[in-house]
Design an enzyme around this catalytic site. Structure first.
Site, PDB file in Angstrom:
ATOM      1  N   HIS A  41     -32.233 -26.979 156.021  1.00 19.09           N
ATOM      2  CA  HIS A  41     -32.775 -27.875 154.990  1.00 19.09           C
ATOM      3  C   HIS A  41     -32.061 -27.655 153.656  1.00 19.09           C
ATOM      4  O   HIS A  41     -31.563 -28.605 153.031  1.00 19.09           O
ATOM      5  CB  HIS A  41     -34.274 -27.626 154.832  1.00 19.09           C
ATOM      6  CG  HIS A  41     -34.933 -28.444 153.779  1.00 19.09           C
ATOM      7  ND1 HIS A  41     -35.633 -29.600 154.041  1.00 19.09           N
ATOM      8  CD2 HIS A  41     -34.999 -28.282 152.422  1.00 19.09           C
ATOM      9  CE1 HIS A  41     -36.089 -30.109 152.913  1.00 19.09           C
ATOM     10  NE2 HIS A  41     -35.732 -29.326 151.914  1.00 19.09           N
ATOM     11  N   GLU A  42     -32.025 -26.410 153.216  1.00 23.05           N
ATOM     12  CA  GLU A  42     -31.413 -26.140 151.919  1.00 23.05           C
ATOM     13  C   GLU A  42     -29.903 -26.381 151.950  1.00 23.05           C
ATOM     14  O   GLU A  42     -29.309 -26.774 150.934  1.00 23.05           O
ATOM     15  CB  GLU A  42     -31.715 -24.712 151.473  1.00 23.05           C
ATOM     16  CG  GLU A  42     -33.193 -24.425 151.253  1.00 23.05           C
ATOM     17  CD  GLU A  42     -33.865 -25.389 150.282  1.00 23.05           C
ATOM     18  OE1 GLU A  42     -33.165 -25.971 149.413  1.00 23.05           O
ATOM     19  OE2 GLU A  42     -35.093 -25.576 150.391  1.00 23.05           O
ATOM     20  N   HIS A  95     -25.289 -32.162 149.526  1.00 19.02           N
ATOM     21  CA  HIS A  95     -25.496 -33.262 148.579  1.00 19.02           C
ATOM     22  C   HIS A  95     -24.800 -32.962 147.247  1.00 19.02           C
ATOM     23  O   HIS A  95     -24.236 -33.856 146.607  1.00 19.02           O
ATOM     24  CB  HIS A  95     -26.998 -33.465 148.366  1.00 19.02           C
ATOM     25  CG  HIS A  95     -27.375 -34.801 147.830  1.00 19.02           C
ATOM     26  ND1 HIS A  95     -28.676 -35.125 147.502  1.00 19.02           N
ATOM     27  CD2 HIS A  95     -26.655 -35.909 147.542  1.00 19.02           C
ATOM     28  CE1 HIS A  95     -28.731 -36.356 147.050  1.00 19.02           C
ATOM     29  NE2 HIS A  95     -27.519 -36.854 147.060  1.00 19.02           N
ATOM     30  N   HIS A 131     -29.296 -29.924 151.114  1.00 16.69           N
ATOM     31  CA  HIS A 131     -29.255 -30.106 149.657  1.00 16.69           C
ATOM     32  C   HIS A 131     -27.900 -29.663 149.102  1.00 16.69           C
ATOM     33  O   HIS A 131     -27.323 -30.327 148.231  1.00 16.69           O
ATOM     34  CB  HIS A 131     -30.349 -29.262 148.993  1.00 16.69           C
ATOM     35  CG  HIS A 131     -31.715 -29.860 149.030  1.00 16.69           C
ATOM     36  ND1 HIS A 131     -31.981 -31.146 148.631  1.00 16.69           N
ATOM     37  CD2 HIS A 131     -32.917 -29.320 149.395  1.00 16.69           C
ATOM     38  CE1 HIS A 131     -33.285 -31.383 148.745  1.00 16.69           C
ATOM     39  NE2 HIS A 131     -33.864 -30.291 149.208  1.00 16.69           N
TER      40      HIS A 131
END
Length: 684
Positions: free
Chosen positions: A469-470, A476, A473
């Site tokens: 998940h991180e 991104h 990010h």
């Protein structure tokens, strides 16, 4: 300044890293003061420029301004969150209000806003590029939402509110950190029944670091606590640890957050009403994809009804299991995870203790990197010998398929008392190419329990999901490809920012990824095929519980910011009444209780916005189906569109347009319900 300050020095470490080894906490106050003074002078020059406002002398000039302040702030806020000290906390308390006042004064500068407003009023005639038009729109909106059209008295009040809120949210965060850092449940060898060998080794290391060699320590880091609650056979110890975790921020002492929450809510409501909104939730959601509290409630309600039914069925199963094994008790919050793991083993022959050796930290990092290479052509080359802010941090040179430098990636994976709880992505430097091609420096922060020196750190399946998940990010930020810093990377609407991260989680459980990277830490053998199948079949297990604890937090967050806080406000009473309205099961505690809800009260990011994870899940469930529909979860043509319109695009277009450009349509809630197992085809 008469002495050198590495935060203000033009020289930097390799890759543009801050000169961590030369930075001392005493450098931050003068660095902030100098950087704010420099930024104020820049703003004054823009606001008083005698030339007719145009994009370059006003908007681009604003984008160029404050770079030194951003650099100083990036170092400070990252260190304050990951390696805090009493000295840094003192600076944080002082700087937060000063920085909020500085920013508000810029946004309420009448002469500056007049230039921005004049440009916005004739934007159709300016021959702007789409990216320039978007930056102008966003900057204009930012001024309006700060109160630029208010009268002088109201603007002064807005400045005071912003400064006070910054101080209060800092206090909130420091109180939670203090409660987390102060607590350790020390165990004797006789207290370890049910705990795996790797957990025992990590717990022994925790106790040694806390000055209790020979004992075993359980902390309030979620990863550590969850494993303890799943495994320990000692109900009394599970209760003690859970109550400490759930009670953070409401001890009744100096770190009690309940009065802080009440004042934050009153000030947020006052700010919203000064701007003409009915309440803070309406104000906060006005520039998101959801737009209104009603739209958020509609989504929550669609999920809550099937989630609550599933959670009640799960509770009944757990209660029956407890009775069946001779435990004469009523399932409580500190029992749920323990009996759920027994039930998972019964239904799917999946034992988390047996799973952990297949999810070593190093292997999961390698798996996340591999997926990024397959999707986006990235390579991660570990760099040694750089001076970083903590010795356990790892650093990687991120390169494209042609070998060109794309970004620097830092991984800070282990829990320590100086680090706030949770997991997140941040930046020491964002991407832009306004004047130069500035490459980002991105960091992922986790709180995994570190194995003793020389041993392998093992993760739970949930830990591995958090890592993916991180890292979503992080991608991104690393893949950002825009000109202007204000729209780079994760500078997007709050309920869109979770799409890249939640989408990335899907690849973790792809069989081809597990076959390659889920190898036993001791033997190197791949995960058995029957275990892969059992993981796939169990994907909806306990989803009622997970959905209820999440949605409960989202409902309470929305209620708090729609209803506000009167003078007799009591956070505990409000929370209980809010949960009663949705028939919250007493056996489940909201994922983030109000007194330690840092997403909402340790800053403004997720205030009235915790629902964003669920909103983004409607997007990510549909987005992954775009790959599945091709028969190839790494389909190059889909990955290219995903990179162009989501990961690289930053905020250069509104989120709905970005998603439409990628997918060709907006999703319904049905893929989300299927993903959580709440459709008609829900697995057992």
């Amino acid at each position: 300044m008469t002495t050198a300050n590495p935060l203000l020095d033009a020289t930097v470490a390799p890759f543009g890293l801050p000169a961590f080894g030369a930075i001392d906490s005493a450098h931050f106050r003068p660095a902030f003061e100098a950087a704010m003074a420099e930024n104020s002078a820049e703003i004054e020059r823009i606001a008083t420029d005698p030339r007719t406002p145009d994009f370059d002398n006003t908007i681009a000039a604003l984008e160029r301004s404050g770079r030194r302040l951003r650099d100083v702030g990036a170092v400070f806020w990252n260190l304050a969150a990951t390696d805090s000290t009493p000295e840094l906390q003192a600076v944080e308390r002082e700087a937060s209000g000063a920085l909020a006042r500085h920013e508000t004064e810029i946004l309420l500068n009448a002469a500056l806003f007049a230039r921005v407003d004049a440009l916005f009023s004739r934007r159709e005639s300016l021959a702007l590029s789409p990216e320039q038009a978007r930056v102008l729109e966003l900057i204009h909106t930012r001024f309006l939402r700060a109160g630029a059209r208010l009268d002088e008295s109201a603007r002064a009040r807005m400045t005071a509110i912003s400064e006070r809120l910054a101080n209060l949210t800092t206090t909130f965060a420091q109180n939670v950190l203090a409660d987390e850092a102060a607590y350790v449940l020390l165990l004797e060898k006789s207290d370890l029944d049910g705990l795996s060998e790797d957990f025992r080794a990590a717990a022994a290391e925790v106790a040694r670091e806390r000055g209790a060699p020979g004992k075993y320590g359980v902390t309030l880091a979620r990863s550590n606590l969850e494993t303890f609650l799943q495994s320990s056979t000692r109900r009394d110890l599970r209760e003690a640890a859970f109550r400490a975790f759930a009670g953070r921020g409401e001890s009744g002492g100096d770190t009690d957050n309940r009065a802080v929450i009440a004042e934050i809510l009153r000030l947020r409501e006052e700010r919203a009403k000064l701007l003409g909104f009915d309440n803070f939730a309406a104000y906060k959601l006005d520039d998101t994809m959801a737009k209104t509290p009603a739209a958020v409630r509609e989504l929550l309600d669609r999920v809550w009804e099937p989630a609550l039914a599933a959670a009640k069925a799960e509770r009944d199963e757990l209660q029956a299991l407890a009775q069946r094994v001779g435990d004469n008790l009523d399932i409580a919050a500190w029992d749920w995870r323990f009996y759920a793991e027994r039930l998972r083993e019964e239904h799917y022959a999946l034992d988390q203790t047996a799973l952990r050796p297949y999810f070593s930290l190093d292997a999961m990092i390698a798996a996340a990197f591999h997926v990024a290479e397959r999707l986006f052509g990235l390579r991660f080359v570990e760099v040694h010998g750089l001076e970083l802010y903590h010795p356990s941090v790892r650093v990687f040179d991120v390169r494209d398929a042609g070998g060109a430098h794309v970004a620097l990636f830092l991984g800070d994976y282990f829990a320590r008392p100086s680090k706030r709880g949770g997991a997140w992505m941040s930046e020491f430097r964002g991407q832009e190419r306004l004047d130069d091609d500035v490459r980002p420096i991105v960091v992922n922060v986790m709180n995994f329990a570190k194995a003793p020196e020389g041993e392998t750190t093992l993760l739970s399946l949930d830990d591995a999901r958090t890592l993916f998940h991180e890292f979503g990010h992080a991608l991104h930020g690393m893949l950002s490809d825009v000109t202007y810093p204000s729209i780079a990377g994760t500078s997007v609407a709050r309920d869109f920012v979770e799409l890249p991260s939640q989408l990335y989680e899907h690849w973790l459980l792809e069989p081809q990824i597990l076959r390659e990277f889920a190898r036993h830490a001791a033997t190197g053998e791949p995960m058995p095929e029957d275990m892969l199948e059992r993981i796939a079949r169990s994907r909806h297990f306990n989803q009622g519980f997970a959905s209820v604890e999440f949605c409960a937090s989202a409902y309470v967050d929305l209620d708090l910011h729609e209803r506000g806080a009167g003078r007799d406000f009591d956070a505990g009473v409000f929370e209980r009444e809010s949960l009663a309205r949705i028939s919250m099961p007493q056996e489940i505690v909201m994922r983030h209780r109000t007194p330690h809800f840092t997403h909402v009260f340790a800053g403004d990011g997720y205030s009235a916005g915790y629902y964003s994870y669920l909103w983004a899940e409607t997007l990510d469930a549909d987005a992954f189906e775009a790959f599945v529909e091709t028969g190839d979860v790494f389909a190059p043509q889909v990955a290219a569109k995903l990179r162009e319109h989501v990961y690289a695009a930053g905020g250069r277009q509104d989120p709905a347009s970005a998603y439409l450009a990628f997918r060709g349509r907006m999703p319904s809630v049905e893929p989300l319900l299927r993903q959580r197992g709440f459709s008609a085809s829900r697995d057992a």
